[in-house]
Design an enzyme around this catalytic site. Structure first.
Site, short mmCIF file in Angstrom:
data_model
loop_
_atom_site.label_atom_id
_atom_site.label_comp_id
_atom_site.label_asym_id
_atom_site.label_seq_id
_atom_site.Cartn_x
_atom_site.Cartn_y
_atom_site.Cartn_z
N SER A 74 0.83 -1.20 0.00
CA SER A 74 0.00 0.00 0.00
C SER A 74 0.87 1.26 0.00
O SER A 74 1.66 1.45 -0.91
CB SER A 74 -0.98 -0.04 1.18
OG SER A 74 -2.03 0.86 1.00
N ASP A 220 -6.26 -3.82 -2.20
CA ASP A 220 -5.18 -3.49 -1.28
C ASP A 220 -4.47 -4.73 -0.72
O ASP A 220 -5.12 -5.66 -0.22
CB ASP A 220 -5.74 -2.66 -0.12
CG ASP A 220 -4.66 -1.95 0.65
OD1 ASP A 220 -3.88 -2.63 1.33
OD2 ASP A 220 -4.60 -0.71 0.58
#
Length: 753
Positions: A74, A220
């Site tokens: 991320s 994610d």
């Protein structure tokens, strides 16, 4: 020979034998010759909290700690990927600081860069997101934000890399990961394009839309591995420096909203896999957990604070890190070699367009106009793509550099808004004045684009409440789709108009209007970002009937009788022209920019009288820090003798239209209005991109039925104090105003009148 010189020569030779953006064969150095342990960073996700990673890197550079590999998730993938691609920590910090990351992360675009039709829809329909409507029901976009701007920026910054680069061939070997949304499994990226791998890793669920890569729908990476310690160890790390900046769990007293509960569930899953990864750390490894406190996932405005916290947390481990520090001259050479690797200039040999939406491939090609045989420049192509993205005809549209049969070319990926084909937007307006007079209006907008390959669009606007209106229109581009268009339209409307005597409401009229017309539209500026102009034929029919009230007359005997108020009917036909140039930063609380809205209508009526109607509305705004000044000047005139139909002319009264008076209190054929408004931005909500304003205004204006009655002495004055902000359901105002002869008004308004 000095030992330091031998160490320098050996370290430089060892580093040069490592492949750096090259297709050369890897050369393995025997383990017995390696004097330094292999040090790998594991950088966790955490949104804006990830700026702490930049602080960590700055201290590692300061302490001359060599980084041999990086694994990031991320925001850790963003910072780690850029560092691995050849940027220094200071350069990453400078580049990110130069951006308005709150706006970019949420795909917010400055209003002046939007097409005029989009600006108008945002003003008319501020309530909630666009809904898609099809035979399968109502749908929303896959994610709240597509993150198109951030993807383009990452692509521009990494355009010096080969599109298919092996991540082991980066200046620092790199890994990032994402979550396969269909299987729930982890997907580890080992080769490029680097910017797409980073974008996949940062697709936070419910915030950023997933991205499709190689047939997989990816979100994610923090869902499966927020702190990728095991990935770092798989890369051969002898020492892992793990940096955990994840969002801590919220206490019970904060779990009072659906959003917070949902976020807590994601955080729980994330924290579980973080704890499992921390358990893999050995005594040789280092764990850095910066104390980021209440800096939130989307708190990009506090980036400098997060960087400093990251620096402080790393300095706390200076003593342990010193054991891995290289001599200054050795580190300087290694550092210089890894910075700014360059991809040799290449020429575009082909252009492929892959689209799954309604916009034809030929139209996308024409608007992008990417020429073969020219040098590849990612930022030039992305500038054109940004214009198409701003028109909101795609969920996203991006490009990538690809290699085929030994040649490089461009592939444009256009993801259409397939959650339609019908799209709905909504607006809401409420108002209440001192005397209890108020209004209510619910608006529904329907758009059906691309009925044909020629770009035909059907537009419908409905309004319910104190007024009822239905407007339907077809827009057909004539030549190029972003150029001139032809628009036949029809409109039906009915509302109530009040009649005042002084400050007292004495009657109500029912006002009915029917309109037919044909407009020729001209877009001003590239994709109409400056504004629009129209020229067309209009037919208008008005019908006015009294609802409440009448004349009280005394007869010859002294009695009182009630006579009905007069009715009126009128038809008009003529040529109408209009132009709108809109460069305001915000329509409700502008801090800079200007807007000019002018129209003229020339024709004849069924009373056999020629008429001319002219109106000009202007706004100018400028700011210094949190202080803003707005100037408005409006003027209009209806030159039509022998016909007095109440409601056809112009009105004043209500907030920012002589605020001390009631809405539409003054009516007439001629109007002049001006105001000076001061706005103080008292509170700025960075995440929402909005602010709370305190304001005061001085206003002057009036309306007259005859031109000869107009004079400066007859202008009515008003002064007001108010507070307001742009909410997710539209602008909200609350204030108090005073005027002449005891006029006063306490007003509340949601939306626009």
């Amino acid at each position: 020979m000095p030992k330091s010189f031998l160490l320098l020569v050996f370290s430089l030779a060892s580093y040069l034998l490592t492949p750096v953006i090259s297709h050369a064969e890897s050369i393995t150095v025997p383990a017995t010759q390696v004097k330094q342990p292999k040090i790998c960073l594991a950088l966790s996700g955490g949104g804006a909290r990830g700026f702490a990673h930049v602080g960590v890197l700055k201290v590692l550079e300061e302490l001359r700690i060599p980084i041999d590999c990086i694994a990031g998730t991320s925001m850790g993938a963003v910072v780690g990927g850029l560092y691995a691609a050849g940027f220094s920590a200071s350069e990453i910090e400078a580049r990110l600081d130069a951006l308005k990351l709150n706006d970019i992360a949420l795909d917010r675009v400055e209003r002046r860069y939007l097409p005029q039709s989009v600006r108008e829809e945002d003003e008319q329909y501020p309530l909630g997101a666009t809904l898609g409507l099809s035979a399968n029901g109502v749908r929303l976009p896959a994610g709240v934000v597509q993150a198109s701007q951030f993807l383009e920026i990452l692509q521009n910054w990494t355009a010096h890399l080969q599109p298919d680069i092996e991540f082991d061939s980066l200046p620092i070997p790199f890994r990032t990961l994402a979550t396969d949304m269909e299987t729930g499994k982890m997907v580890v990226f080992t080769k490029g394009p680097l910017h797409k791998a980073i974008r996949a890793s940062m697709a936070a669920p419910g915030v950023f839309a997933p991205i499709e890569i190689d047939g997989k729908l990816l979100s994610d990476g923090g869902l499966v591995r927020n702190l990728p310690v095991d990935i770092a160890k798989q890369m051969g790390a002898d020492v892992v420096i793990a940096v955990n900046i994840g969002t801590p769990l919220m206490p019970r007293d904060q779990l009072l909203t659906l959003f917070n509960v949902s976020q807590q569930m994601v955080n729980i899953l994330t924290e579980q896999n973080v704890e499992a990864q921390k358990a893999l750390l050995t005594p040789n490894d280092l764990l850095i957990e910066p104390g980021l406190g209440n800096i939130s996932f989307m708190d990009f405005a506090r980036s400098k604070e997060a960087v400093l916290i990251g620096e402080k947390a790393t300095h706390a481990l200076d003593a342990r890190l010193a054991a891995y520090s290289l001599p200054a001259e050795v580190y300087a050479i290694r550092h210089e070699i890894r910075l700014n690797p360059q991809l040799p200039p290449i020429k575009i040999q082909f252009v492929d367009v892959v689209t799954n939406g309604a916009v034809p491939e030929s139209d996308i090609r024409r608007q992008l106009n990417i020429r073969t045989g020219h040098e590849y420049k990612a930022d030039d192509i992305n500038r054109k793509l940004a214009i198409l993205n701003n028109a909101r005809e795609f969920d996203s549209i991006n490009h990538e550099l690809v290699e085929r049969d030994g040649e490089y070319g461009i592939r444009v990926n256009a993801y259409g808004r397939n959650w339609g084909p019908h799209f709905l937007r909504f607006g809401l307006a409420l108002s209440s004045g001192f005397e209890g007079a108020g209004g209510f209006k619910l608006q529904v907008g329907h758009r059906r684009p691309w009925l044909t390959d020629g770009g035909l669009e059907w537009r419908n606007d409905l309004e319910f409440g104190n007024s009822i209106k239905y407007h339907t229109e077809l827009r057909q581009p004539l030549f190029e789709r972003e150029g001139m268009y032809l628009a036949p339209f029809a409109e039906l409307g009915q509302n109530t108009r009040n009649l005042y005597s002084g400050n007292t409401r004495i009657a109500e009229y029912n006002f009915r209007s029917d309109k037919l017309g044909l407009d020729l539209g001209f877009r001003l500026g590239e994709q109409s970002i400056l504004g629009e102009a129209k020229l067309g034929l209009n037919f208008n029919r008005y019908r006015v009937r009294p609802k409440i009230g009448g004349y009280l007359l005394r007869d010859e005997d002294g009695g009182v009788k009630v006579e009905s108020l007069p009715s009126a009917d009128l038809q008009q036909f003529g040529l109408k022209s209009a132009v709108v140039i809109d460069q305001l930063s915000d329509v409700s609380f502008p801090r800079y920019g200007y807007k000019v809205d002018a129209s003229a209508f020339v024709g004849t009526s069924d009373t056999h009288k020629n008429f001319q109607e002219v109106a000009v509305n202007t706004t100018w705004a400028n700011s210094i820090n949190n202080h803003s000044i707005n100037l408005k000047l409006n003027a209009a005139g209806l030159f039509q003798k022998g016909t007095d139909v109440r409601g056809i002319g112009y009105t004043l009264g209500g907030f920012q239209q002589l605020s001390a008076y009631q809405p539409d209190q003054f009516t007439g054929d001629f109007m002049v209005y001006g105001s000076l408004t001061y706005l103080l931005r008292a509170v700025k909500f960075d995440l929402a991109g909005q602010s709370l304003f305190l304001g005061t205004s001085l206003e002057a204006g009036n309306v007259w039925n005859r031109g000869e009655d107009m004079s400066l002495k007859s202008l009515r004055k008003s002064a007001s104090l108010f507070a307001g902000f742009n909410s997710f359901i539209g602008p909200i105002y609350l204030g108090f105003a005073v005027g002449q002869s005891g006029a006063k008004n306490v007003f509340f308004q949601l939306g626009r009148q």
